[in-house]
Design a protein around this motif. Structure first.
Motif, PDB file in Angstrom:
ATOM      1  N   ASN A   6       5.638 -47.872 -21.578  1.00  0.00           N
ATOM      2  CA  ASN A   6       5.988 -46.558 -22.113  1.00  0.00           C
ATOM      3  C   ASN A   6       7.354 -46.515 -22.800  1.00  0.00           C
ATOM      4  O   ASN A   6       7.777 -45.461 -23.260  1.00  0.00           O
ATOM      5  CB  ASN A   6       5.928 -45.492 -21.004  1.00  0.00           C
ATOM      6  N   GLY A   7       8.061 -47.637 -22.845  1.00  0.00           N
ATOM      7  CA  GLY A   7       9.365 -47.686 -23.507  1.00  0.00           C
ATOM      8  C   GLY A   7      10.481 -46.974 -22.756  1.00  0.00           C
ATOM      9  O   GLY A   7      11.574 -46.801 -23.287  1.00  0.00           O
ATOM     10  N   GLN A   8      10.230 -46.574 -21.512  1.00  0.00           N
ATOM     11  CA  GLN A   8      11.218 -45.856 -20.710  1.00  0.00           C
ATOM     12  C   GLN A   8      12.208 -46.808 -20.055  1.00  0.00           C
ATOM     13  O   GLN A   8      11.824 -47.872 -19.565  1.00  0.00           O
ATOM     14  CB  GLN A   8      10.519 -45.058 -19.600  1.00  0.00           C
ATOM     15  N   LYS A  17       7.044 -52.954 -10.239  1.00  0.00           N
ATOM     16  CA  LYS A  17       5.636 -53.350 -10.188  1.00  0.00           C
ATOM     17  C   LYS A  17       5.378 -54.448 -11.213  1.00  0.00           C
ATOM     18  O   LYS A  17       6.185 -54.672 -12.113  1.00  0.00           O
ATOM     19  CB  LYS A  17       4.720 -52.153 -10.440  1.00  0.00           C
ATOM     20  N   PRO A  18       4.253 -55.144 -11.063  1.00  0.00           N
ATOM     21  CA  PRO A  18       3.936 -56.202 -12.034  1.00  0.00           C
ATOM     22  C   PRO A  18       3.771 -55.598 -13.434  1.00  0.00           C
ATOM     23  O   PRO A  18       3.396 -54.442 -13.581  1.00  0.00           O
ATOM     24  CB  PRO A  18       2.602 -56.761 -11.537  1.00  0.00           C
ATOM     25  N   GLY A  19       4.046 -56.416 -14.435  1.00  0.00           N
ATOM     26  CA  GLY A  19       3.859 -55.944 -15.804  1.00  0.00           C
ATOM     27  C   GLY A  19       4.887 -56.522 -16.753  1.00  0.00           C
ATOM     28  O   GLY A  19       5.643 -57.427 -16.411  1.00  0.00           O
ATOM     29  N   ALA A  20       4.917 -55.945 -17.949  1.00  0.00           N
ATOM     30  CA  ALA A  20       5.821 -56.407 -19.005  1.00  0.00           C
ATOM     31  C   ALA A  20       7.038 -55.490 -19.087  1.00  0.00           C
ATOM     32  O   ALA A  20       6.910 -54.261 -19.065  1.00  0.00           O
ATOM     33  CB  ALA A  20       5.081 -56.425 -20.337  1.00  0.00           C
TER      34      ALA A  20
END
Length: 191
Positions: A81-83, A110-113
């Motif tokens: 979300n670019g936050q 959390k997992p992710g990019a």
């Protein structure tokens, strides 16, 4: 020859068990500043676990910019979300051969990019041009806080034997001993 073969088997075993050294660094540069980025552990952070990040700032010509000479800021940005989800404070750290470089502890939720964005400008004067660099980070699933239920042992070559050592260790030792024995027999036959 037997000693050489035996030493080779032990070296193979040690490399297989311990693995080789791995250090991942990412370098980006602008007209006046280059940044070397590193994230522990080995650029493979896990969600919920603290990870240390550090940056080596280098001026054109090769001199290192210590944190005390840089008004630097770090942002952790979720790519979904670019936050901006965190702005951990940078502190002076020592890593590898570098002293007083910007570093921080980051815990990804959390997992992710994600993107780690570092921006900076000189504390005083115009020793270097203001800069901003972003580095992509992929975060893996973290360890579960609850203990996992016991898993039934499968009888594969890599599972543990009754003695507690992985079977791959016993296989490696057996191969080394077997090869040493064959070389000894061949040597004795030549005499």
């Amino acid at each position: 020859m037997v000693r050489l073969l035996h030493c080779g088997s032990l070296a193979f075993l040690a490399v297989g068990l311990l693995g080789g050294p791995s250090q991942a660094h990412t370098v980006k540069a602008s007209d006046s500043v280059a940044v070397t980025f590193h994230l522990e552990p080995d650029h493979n952070p896990r969600a919920g676990d603290p990870a240390q990040v550090w940056f080596v700032l280098t001026q054109k010509g090769g001199s290192t910019i210590p944190l005390s000479q840089c008004d630097c800021h770090l942002q952790v940005i979720a790519e979904e979300n670019g936050q901006t989800i965190a702005q951990p404070p940078l502190t002076a750290v020592s890593a590898e051969q570098y002293q007083n470089i910007p570093g921080a502890d980051v815990t990804f939720p959390k997992p992710g990019a994600y993107q780690l964005s570092i921006q900076g400008q000189p504390q005083t004067g115009d020793a270097f041009q203001p800069f901003q660099f972003s580095f992509p980070v992929t975060v893996a699933k973290g360890s579960s806080p609850k203990p996992s239920p016991p898993v039934q042992s499968t009888d594969t070559p890599l599972s543990s034997s009754k003695s507690g050592l992985p079977k791959v260790v016993w296989i490696s030792i057996s191969i080394g001993v077997g090869l040493s024995f064959v070389m000894l027999v061949l040597r004795l036959r030549k005499k």
